[in-house]
Design a protein around this motif. Structure first.
Motif, short mmCIF file in Angstrom:
data_model
loop_
_atom_site.label_atom_id
_atom_site.label_comp_id
_atom_site.label_asym_id
_atom_site.label_seq_id
_atom_site.Cartn_x
_atom_site.Cartn_y
_atom_site.Cartn_z
N ILE A 3 0.83 -1.21 0.00
CA ILE A 3 0.00 0.00 0.00
C ILE A 3 0.86 1.26 0.00
O ILE A 3 0.57 2.23 -0.70
CB ILE A 3 -1.01 0.01 1.17
N ASP A 4 1.98 1.26 0.75
CA ASP A 4 2.82 2.46 0.78
C ASP A 4 3.46 2.71 -0.58
O ASP A 4 3.54 3.84 -1.04
CB ASP A 4 3.86 2.38 1.90
N LYS A 5 3.86 1.65 -1.25
CA LYS A 5 4.46 1.80 -2.57
C LYS A 5 3.42 2.26 -3.59
O LYS A 5 3.70 3.09 -4.44
CB LYS A 5 5.09 0.48 -3.02
N GLU A 21 5.03 6.31 6.85
CA GLU A 21 4.68 6.97 8.11
C GLU A 21 3.17 7.22 8.21
O GLU A 21 2.59 7.07 9.28
CB GLU A 21 5.43 8.31 8.24
N ALA A 22 2.55 7.58 7.11
CA ALA A 22 1.10 7.81 7.11
C ALA A 22 0.37 6.51 7.45
O ALA A 22 -0.62 6.52 8.20
CB ALA A 22 0.65 8.33 5.76
N CYS A 23 0.85 5.39 6.94
CA CYS A 23 0.24 4.09 7.27
C CYS A 23 0.41 3.78 8.75
O CYS A 23 -0.53 3.33 9.40
CB CYS A 23 0.87 2.97 6.45
N ILE A 28 -4.18 5.79 6.64
CA ILE A 28 -4.55 5.01 5.46
C ILE A 28 -5.45 3.87 5.89
O ILE A 28 -5.14 3.13 6.83
CB ILE A 28 -3.29 4.42 4.77
N LYS A 29 -6.58 3.73 5.20
CA LYS A 29 -7.51 2.64 5.51
C LYS A 29 -7.92 1.96 4.22
O LYS A 29 -8.13 2.62 3.20
CB LYS A 29 -8.76 3.17 6.22
N LYS A 36 -1.20 -1.75 7.90
CA LYS A 36 0.25 -1.58 7.98
C LYS A 36 0.78 -1.24 6.60
O LYS A 36 0.12 -1.51 5.59
CB LYS A 36 0.89 -2.88 8.47
N PRO A 37 2.00 -0.67 6.52
CA PRO A 37 2.55 -0.30 5.21
C PRO A 37 2.77 -1.49 4.28
O PRO A 37 2.77 -1.34 3.07
CB PRO A 37 3.89 0.36 5.54
#
Length: 121
Positions: A3-5, A21-23, A28-29, A36-37
């Protein structure tokens, strides 16, 4: 894809570290659950991203191989953010304009009259 990528690839965050960091902070949902990232995402999933006090809602259309140009972002995600989110942000901006910045000194006579008018209502 993680999700982070993904959020970095579709240009919601400038760096992957910021997306991670946002995750971790819970901004993030996926389908209403904080993730988690390292959470993998797939097509047709709904992602909610809280950024700059706006809750963006996205639908994953496709997974990019790597970071894409700004013109190609719409091929990989569909923005389904309701218009009310942006209206709330506009109201928030107007409410912030009223307050004086720190260090600007005492209120002027005009500022004082405006404050008195607001307090009467």
């Amino acid at each position: 894809m993680r999700i982070d990528k993904y959020l970095w690839c579709v240009r919601y965050y400038k760096t992957r570290n910021i997306a991670t960091e946002a995750c971790r902070k819970g901004h993030i949902k996926i389908n209403g659950e904080s993730v988690k990232p390292s959470k993998a995402i797939f097509n047709q999933e709904k992602i909610t991203v809280r950024k700059n006090q706006i809750n963006y809602e996205l639908e994953v259309l496709d997974i990019p191989k790597n970071r894409v140009g700004a013109k190609l972002v719409d091929l990989y995600r569909k923005d389904i953010t309701p218009a009310e989110e942006f209206e709330k942000f506009e109201l928030l901006k107007y409410s912030k304009d009223y307050y004086r910045k720190k260090g600007t000194g005492r209120p002027t006579k005009k500022d004082r009259r405006n404050l008195d008018e607001l307090q009467k209502e």
